[in-house]
Design a protein around this motif. Sequence first.
Motif, PDB file in Angstrom:
ATOM      1  N   ASN A  72      31.120  -7.596 -24.605  1.00  0.00           N
ATOM      2  CA  ASN A  72      31.988  -7.261 -23.573  1.00  0.00           C
ATOM      3  C   ASN A  72      31.304  -6.564 -22.230  1.00  0.00           C
ATOM      4  OD1 ASN A  72      34.174  -5.813 -21.826  1.00  0.00           O
ATOM      5  ND2 ASN A  72      35.516  -6.814 -23.158  1.00  0.00           N
ATOM      6  N   GLY A  73      31.409  -7.367 -21.425  1.00  0.00           N
ATOM      7  CA  GLY A  73      30.425  -6.740 -20.071  1.00  0.00           C
ATOM      8  C   GLY A  73      29.252  -7.663 -19.821  1.00  0.00           C
ATOM      9  N   ASN A  74      29.176  -8.602 -20.715  1.00  0.00           N
ATOM     10  CA  ASN A  74      27.547  -9.312 -20.727  1.00  0.00           C
ATOM     11  C   ASN A  74      27.693 -10.579 -20.089  1.00  0.00           C
ATOM     12  OD1 ASN A  74      26.283  -7.074 -22.152  1.00  0.00           O
ATOM     13  ND2 ASN A  74      26.575  -7.862 -24.079  1.00  0.00           N
ATOM     14  N   ASN A  75      28.733 -11.182 -19.733  1.00  0.00           N
ATOM     15  CA  ASN A  75      28.671 -12.550 -19.052  1.00  0.00           C
ATOM     16  C   ASN A  75      29.197 -12.280 -17.523  1.00  0.00           C
ATOM     17  OD1 ASN A  75      29.941 -15.007 -18.287  1.00  0.00           O
ATOM     18  ND2 ASN A  75      29.500 -15.663 -20.198  1.00  0.00           N
ATOM     19  N   ALA A  76      28.396 -12.604 -16.732  1.00  0.00           N
ATOM     20  CA  ALA A  76      28.669 -12.292 -15.163  1.00  0.00           C
ATOM     21  C   ALA A  76      29.846 -13.184 -15.013  1.00  0.00           C
ATOM     22  CB  ALA A  76      27.544 -12.535 -14.356  1.00  0.00           C
ATOM     23  N   ASP A 100      37.539 -22.521 -14.801  1.00  0.00           N
ATOM     24  CA  ASP A 100      36.375 -21.893 -14.291  1.00  0.00           C
ATOM     25  C   ASP A 100      35.702 -20.906 -15.521  1.00  0.00           C
ATOM     26  OD1 ASP A 100      36.309 -23.146 -11.915  1.00  0.00           O
ATOM     27  OD2 ASP A 100      37.224 -21.567 -11.307  1.00  0.00           O
ATOM     28  N   LEU A 101      36.212 -20.549 -16.603  1.00  0.00           N
ATOM     29  CA  LEU A 101      35.478 -19.877 -17.687  1.00  0.00           C
ATOM     30  C   LEU A 101      34.472 -20.483 -18.155  1.00  0.00           C
ATOM     31  CD1 LEU A 101      38.812 -18.887 -19.773  1.00  0.00           C
ATOM     32  CD2 LEU A 101      37.163 -17.276 -18.577  1.00  0.00           C
ATOM     33  N   PRO A 102      33.250 -19.602 -18.363  1.00  0.00           N
ATOM     34  CA  PRO A 102      32.079 -20.491 -19.182  1.00  0.00           C
ATOM     35  C   PRO A 102      32.430 -20.831 -20.446  1.00  0.00           C
ATOM     36  CG  PRO A 102      31.828 -18.003 -18.699  1.00  0.00           C
ATOM     37  CD  PRO A 102      33.168 -18.348 -18.260  1.00  0.00           C
ATOM     38  N   HIS A 103      31.875 -21.770 -20.930  1.00  0.00           N
ATOM     39  CA  HIS A 103      32.241 -22.666 -22.032  1.00  0.00           C
ATOM     40  C   HIS A 103      31.908 -21.656 -23.346  1.00  0.00           C
ATOM     41  CE1 HIS A 103      33.453 -26.205 -20.214  1.00  0.00           C
ATOM     42  NE2 HIS A 103      32.373 -26.294 -19.848  1.00  0.00           N
ATOM     43  N   ASP A 104      30.950 -20.830 -23.118  1.00  0.00           N
ATOM     44  CA  ASP A 104      30.338 -19.682 -24.421  1.00  0.00           C
ATOM     45  C   ASP A 104      31.107 -18.476 -24.118  1.00  0.00           C
ATOM     46  OD1 ASP A 104      29.185 -19.110 -22.216  1.00  0.00           O
ATOM     47  OD2 ASP A 104      27.137 -19.009 -23.139  1.00  0.00           O
ATOM     48  N   PHE A 105      32.080 -18.407 -23.578  1.00  0.00           N
ATOM     49  CA  PHE A 105      32.638 -16.999 -23.100  1.00  0.00           C
ATOM     50  C   PHE A 105      33.124 -16.187 -24.503  1.00  0.00           C
ATOM     51  CE2 PHE A 105      36.744 -18.248 -22.744  1.00  0.00           C
ATOM     52  CZ  PHE A 105      37.658 -17.157 -23.021  1.00  0.00           C
ATOM     53  N   THR A 106      33.677 -17.005 -25.405  1.00  0.00           N
ATOM     54  CA  THR A 106      34.085 -16.229 -26.706  1.00  0.00           C
ATOM     55  C   THR A 106      32.958 -15.575 -27.356  1.00  0.00           C
ATOM     56  OG1 THR A 106      33.969 -18.492 -28.072  1.00  0.00           O
ATOM     57  CG2 THR A 106      36.071 -17.927 -26.938  1.00  0.00           C
ATOM     58  N   GLY A 107      31.710 -16.158 -27.178  1.00  0.00           N
ATOM     59  CA  GLY A 107      30.545 -15.560 -27.786  1.00  0.00           C
ATOM     60  C   GLY A 107      29.897 -14.680 -27.043  1.00  0.00           C
ATOM     61  N   THR A 108      29.885 -14.992 -25.551  1.00  0.00           N
ATOM     62  CA  THR A 108      29.095 -13.765 -24.796  1.00  0.00           C
ATOM     63  C   THR A 108      29.859 -12.892 -23.949  1.00  0.00           C
ATOM     64  OG1 THR A 108      29.431 -15.645 -22.844  1.00  0.00           O
ATOM     65  CG2 THR A 108      27.359 -15.942 -24.565  1.00  0.00           C
ATOM     66  N   ALA A 109      30.972 -12.908 -24.059  1.00  0.00           N
ATOM     67  CA  ALA A 109      31.877 -11.949 -23.316  1.00  0.00           C
ATOM     68  C   ALA A 109      32.971 -11.091 -23.914  1.00  0.00           C
ATOM     69  CB  ALA A 109      32.516 -12.631 -22.037  1.00  0.00           C
ATOM     70  N   LEU A 110      33.108 -11.363 -25.118  1.00  0.00           N
ATOM     71  CA  LEU A 110      34.122 -10.787 -25.785  1.00  0.00           C
ATOM     72  C   LEU A 110      33.586  -9.860 -26.889  1.00  0.00           C
ATOM     73  CD1 LEU A 110      36.604 -13.624 -26.570  1.00  0.00           C
ATOM     74  CD2 LEU A 110      36.890 -12.001 -24.641  1.00  0.00           C
ATOM     75  N   THR A 159      43.135 -15.949 -25.221  1.00  0.00           N
ATOM     76  CA  THR A 159      41.719 -15.323 -25.371  1.00  0.00           C
ATOM     77  C   THR A 159      41.238 -14.796 -24.048  1.00  0.00           C
ATOM     78  OG1 THR A 159      41.238 -17.211 -26.964  1.00  0.00           O
ATOM     79  CG2 THR A 159      39.285 -16.068 -26.003  1.00  0.00           C
ATOM     80  N   PHE A 160      41.465 -15.173 -22.883  1.00  0.00           N
ATOM     81  CA  PHE A 160      41.232 -14.494 -21.622  1.00  0.00           C
ATOM     82  C   PHE A 160      41.573 -13.019 -21.669  1.00  0.00           C
ATOM     83  CE2 PHE A 160      42.092 -13.481 -17.275  1.00  0.00           C
ATOM     84  CZ  PHE A 160      40.683 -13.456 -16.857  1.00  0.00           C
ATOM     85  N   ILE A 161      43.119 -13.076 -22.053  1.00  0.00           N
ATOM     86  CA  ILE A 161      43.665 -11.817 -21.944  1.00  0.00           C
ATOM     87  C   ILE A 161      42.724 -10.810 -23.110  1.00  0.00           C
ATOM     88  CG2 ILE A 161      45.738 -10.431 -22.878  1.00  0.00           C
ATOM     89  CD1 ILE A 161      47.252 -13.232 -21.982  1.00  0.00           C
ATOM     90  N   ASP A 162      42.312 -11.121 -24.164  1.00  0.00           N
ATOM     91  CA  ASP A 162      41.776 -10.383 -25.179  1.00  0.00           C
ATOM     92  C   ASP A 162      40.735  -9.872 -24.468  1.00  0.00           C
ATOM     93  OD1 ASP A 162      43.835 -10.694 -26.787  1.00  0.00           O
ATOM     94  OD2 ASP A 162      42.620 -12.192 -28.080  1.00  0.00           O
ATOM     95  N   GLY A 163      39.950 -10.601 -23.443  1.00  0.00           N
ATOM     96  CA  GLY A 163      38.746 -10.029 -23.084  1.00  0.00           C
ATOM     97  C   GLY A 163      38.773  -9.143 -21.898  1.00  0.00           C
ATOM     98  N   LEU A 164      40.188  -8.725 -21.339  1.00  0.00           N
ATOM     99  CA  LEU A 164      40.242  -7.764 -20.481  1.00  0.00           C
ATOM    100  C   LEU A 164      39.962  -6.587 -20.908  1.00  0.00           C
ATOM    101  CD1 LEU A 164      43.785  -9.164 -19.086  1.00  0.00           C
ATOM    102  CD2 LEU A 164      41.464  -9.601 -18.124  1.00  0.00           C
ATOM    103  N   LYS A 165      39.612  -5.358 -19.839  1.00  0.00           N
ATOM    104  CA  LYS A 165      39.283  -4.019 -20.687  1.00  0.00           C
ATOM    105  C   LYS A 165      40.662  -3.571 -21.256  1.00  0.00           C
ATOM    106  CE  LYS A 165      35.699  -3.239 -17.410  1.00  0.00           C
ATOM    107  NZ  LYS A 165      35.241  -2.568 -16.155  1.00  0.00           N
TER     108      LYS A 165
END
Length: 174
Positions: free
Chosen positions: A54-58, A40-50, A90-96
């Motif tokens: 960080n915090g910009n991808n709902a 369910d991760l957005p396909h672009d989350f590496t560029g829009t959430a990390l 990559t998901f773990i890297d996006g955690l706070k």
Amino acid sequence: MITIVVGTNRINSVSRQVANYYQSIIQEKGISAEIVDLVDLPHDFTGTALYENNGNNAIFNTMRDKVQSAEKLIFIVPEYNGSFPGILKTFIDGLKYPQGVRDKKAALVGISSGVQGGVFAMSHLTDIFNYLGMHVFALKPKLAAIESNFINGRITNALYNELINTQIDKFIKF
């Protein structure tokens, strides 16, 4: 509440099926369990959430918040190329950081097509979780040759079922 994380973003993965199996066993024991599936991760989350985003991808934030607010986490960890999938890292890297999973309790379940049951994948992931301050439960079932031991949504190997139930029972008390 236990949150089960599917450690791959592969569509129709065996990992998701094992997560569903875990969820049903946990719920039969009277505990609520939800699933966070990396598919369910957005396909672009590496560029829009990390990083600076960080915090910009709902969508990513919703998934991240479910993991970070969980009391206990179970990670279904498939073995990819002798480790766990890069998408999980990559998901773990996006955690706070550092508070994302610090002091959380986690259980790991290794699955593989081969004979090792994800042992290296779980070892690598344990090192990362230890670094992040997560408490990793010692009992880690290694479900080798998963395709021949998982039929119609159920584990057919008696030893695997015994290990899974023991892990869940002890993890609930952990």
